[in-house]
Motif scaffolding. Structure first.
Motif, mmCIF file in Angstrom:
data_model
loop_
_atom_site.group_PDB
_atom_site.id
_atom_site.type_symbol
_atom_site.label_atom_id
_atom_site.label_comp_id
_atom_site.label_asym_id
_atom_site.label_seq_id
_atom_site.Cartn_x
_atom_site.Cartn_y
_atom_site.Cartn_z
ATOM 1 N N PRO A 70 0.786 -1.341 0.038
ATOM 2 C CA PRO A 70 -0.063 0.105 -0.019
ATOM 3 C C PRO A 70 0.782 1.314 -0.048
ATOM 4 N N GLY A 71 0.459 2.265 -0.905
ATOM 5 C CA GLY A 71 1.205 3.396 -0.854
ATOM 6 C C GLY A 71 2.412 3.492 -1.844
ATOM 7 N N PHE A 72 2.553 2.234 -2.473
ATOM 8 C CA PHE A 72 3.944 2.255 -3.367
ATOM 9 C C PHE A 72 3.554 1.568 -4.767
ATOM 10 N N ARG A 73 4.266 2.013 -5.713
ATOM 11 C CA ARG A 73 3.979 1.237 -7.045
ATOM 12 C C ARG A 73 5.402 1.238 -7.543
ATOM 13 N N MET A 74 5.562 0.231 -8.714
ATOM 14 C CA MET A 74 6.698 -0.050 -9.362
ATOM 15 C C MET A 74 6.103 0.459 -10.929
ATOM 16 N N MET A 75 7.350 1.134 -11.661
ATOM 17 C CA MET A 75 7.035 1.513 -12.968
ATOM 18 C C MET A 75 8.223 1.556 -13.723
ATOM 19 N N PRO A 76 8.223 1.644 -14.976
ATOM 20 C CA PRO A 76 9.496 1.704 -15.773
ATOM 21 C C PRO A 76 10.305 2.755 -15.363
ATOM 22 N N LEU A 77 11.630 2.505 -15.480
ATOM 23 C CA LEU A 77 12.661 3.842 -14.961
ATOM 24 C C LEU A 77 12.213 4.872 -16.127
ATOM 25 N N ARG A 78 12.290 4.646 -17.318
ATOM 26 C CA ARG A 78 12.187 5.762 -18.086
ATOM 27 C C ARG A 78 10.903 6.680 -18.098
ATOM 28 N N GLN A 79 9.781 5.844 -17.559
ATOM 29 C CA GLN A 79 8.664 6.607 -17.624
ATOM 30 C C GLN A 79 8.536 7.595 -16.345
ATOM 31 N N THR A 80 9.726 7.355 -15.183
ATOM 32 C CA THR A 80 9.594 8.223 -14.305
ATOM 33 C C THR A 80 10.018 9.744 -14.608
ATOM 34 N N TYR A 81 10.393 10.053 -15.605
ATOM 35 C CA TYR A 81 11.112 11.290 -16.055
ATOM 36 C C TYR A 81 9.956 12.486 -15.653
ATOM 37 N N ASP A 88 16.513 13.411 -8.725
ATOM 38 C CA ASP A 88 16.100 12.073 -8.496
ATOM 39 C C ASP A 88 16.286 11.271 -9.828
ATOM 40 N N TYR A 89 15.809 11.580 -10.972
ATOM 41 C CA TYR A 89 15.615 10.858 -12.055
ATOM 42 C C TYR A 89 17.190 10.587 -12.543
ATOM 43 N N ARG A 90 18.085 11.525 -12.298
ATOM 44 C CA ARG A 90 19.694 11.227 -12.705
ATOM 45 C C ARG A 90 20.056 10.249 -11.870
ATOM 46 N N LEU A 91 19.742 10.425 -10.508
ATOM 47 C CA LEU A 91 20.300 9.239 -9.672
ATOM 48 C C LEU A 91 19.589 7.877 -9.850
ATOM 49 N N ALA A 92 18.353 7.974 -10.176
ATOM 50 C CA ALA A 92 17.546 6.617 -10.309
ATOM 51 C C ALA A 92 18.253 6.057 -11.690
ATOM 52 N N THR A 242 4.996 12.353 -35.817
ATOM 53 C CA THR A 242 5.105 11.710 -34.470
ATOM 54 C C THR A 242 6.592 11.728 -34.045
ATOM 55 N N ILE A 243 7.025 12.564 -32.996
ATOM 56 C CA ILE A 243 8.490 12.776 -32.394
ATOM 57 C C ILE A 243 8.376 12.229 -31.033
ATOM 58 N N PRO A 244 9.578 12.002 -30.355
ATOM 59 C CA PRO A 244 9.891 11.360 -29.327
ATOM 60 C C PRO A 244 9.344 12.188 -28.113
ATOM 61 N N ASP A 245 9.166 11.626 -27.020
ATOM 62 C CA ASP A 245 8.732 12.434 -25.592
ATOM 63 C C ASP A 245 9.918 13.182 -25.189
ATOM 64 N N LYS A 246 9.314 14.103 -24.300
ATOM 65 C CA LYS A 246 10.571 15.088 -23.705
ATOM 66 C C LYS A 246 11.754 14.642 -22.780
ATOM 67 N N ALA A 247 11.626 13.221 -22.612
ATOM 68 C CA ALA A 247 12.641 12.652 -21.698
ATOM 69 C C ALA A 247 13.874 12.563 -22.565
ATOM 70 N N SER A 248 14.179 12.676 -23.823
ATOM 71 C CA SER A 248 15.129 12.186 -24.569
ATOM 72 C C SER A 248 15.787 13.468 -25.271
#
Length: 262
Positions: A70-81, A88-92, A242-248
């Motif tokens: 409860p209170g936590f979830r897992m998700m793909p690293l790239r989607q955390t941007y 934190d994104y850099r450290l992850a 269509t172009i890539p998302d803003k994470a790249s």
């Protein structure tokens, strides 16, 4: 690294907990801190680093994903941007690279003996003493423009229908600029000029560094390298695909051009 060798810090502790390509976040989308969110075992700990004002970042590897906490979830690293702070994104990403490196350096490449952590970011052979550090695969990515057009390509390994920029890995014995010229020529048969550095981005999928450049078209007609590219061509601002998302960094390069005055 042995547990007894880990120094105590007065600052907060952040827990970067991974399972394969996913990372554990709070339901609000933050890295767990202060108290470990679940019972973690010593053998799950990979390494730890200290950043800023005594903030300890501890990296753990799980064998199976967390699905019922409860209170936590897992998700793909790239989607955390879009959720994590830039730090934190850099450290992850750094933690994911260290875990990947740890899995691939269990034994010494010289004598075959077990390797042990020698520092938070290095290992040493237990037999011959050889020291090793994480290695990065360096790649270039380049925005090529011609008048009011930009060169975009769709690589066969893209997961989606978006278009990106010409990119490729740097080879031994060549400069970054030589790699830019070579990749554009190999993939499109175009000649370019005015190669300039733009920015760089760590790319922990699994252990890369993307170095971005801009360049101008010089000569040639597009002939795509069909083994790697399925589509490609020149696009104006008013007919972008269509172009890539803003994470790249690919998107950073495109947005910089899209937002510039013609």
């Amino acid at each position: 690294m042995k547990e007894s060798e880990v120094k105590e810090h007065s600052g907060e502790t952040s827990y970067f907990i991974y399972c394969k390509g996913d990372i554990l976040l709070t339901s609000e989308g933050n890295i767990p801190s202060a108290v470990a969110p679940l019972q973690l075992q010593p053998w799950q700990r990979v390494t730890a680093i200290t950043v800023g004002e005594g903030r300890e970042c501890v990296f753990f590897r799980l064998d199976s994903p967390v699905t019922d906490l409860p209170g936590f979830r897992m998700m793909p690293l790239r989607q955390t941007y879009s959720l994590l702070t830039p730090e934190d994104y850099r450290l992850a990403g750094k933690g994911a690279e260290l875990l990947y490196w740890d899995q691939n350096t269990r034994f010494c490449g010289c004598c075959g003996s077990p390797m042990e952590w020698n520092s938070p970011i290095s290992k040493q052979c237990t037999q011959c003493g050889k020291e090793v550090w994480p290695l990065m695969a360096v790649a270039i990515i380049v925005r090529v423009t011609r008048s009011d057009e930009i060169l975009l390509v769709h690589a066969r390994n893209f997961h989606g229908d978006f278009y990106g920029l010409v990119a490729g890995f740097v080879e031994t014995g060549e400069t970054l600029e030589q790699c830019v010229e070579r990749e554009v020529w190999e993939e499109t048969r175009l000649r370019i000029t005015d190669i300039r550095y733009f920015a760089s981005q760590p790319w922990p999928f699994p252990c890369g560094l993307m170095v971005g450049f801009t360049a101008h078209y010089a000569s040639g007609d597009i002939h795509l390298q069909r083994q790697e590219l399925s589509r490609g061509g020149w696009f104006r601002r008013d007919n972008m695909p269509t172009i890539p998302d803003k994470a790249s960094i690919s998107r950073w390069l495109m947005d910089d051009w899209l937002n510039a005055k013609e």
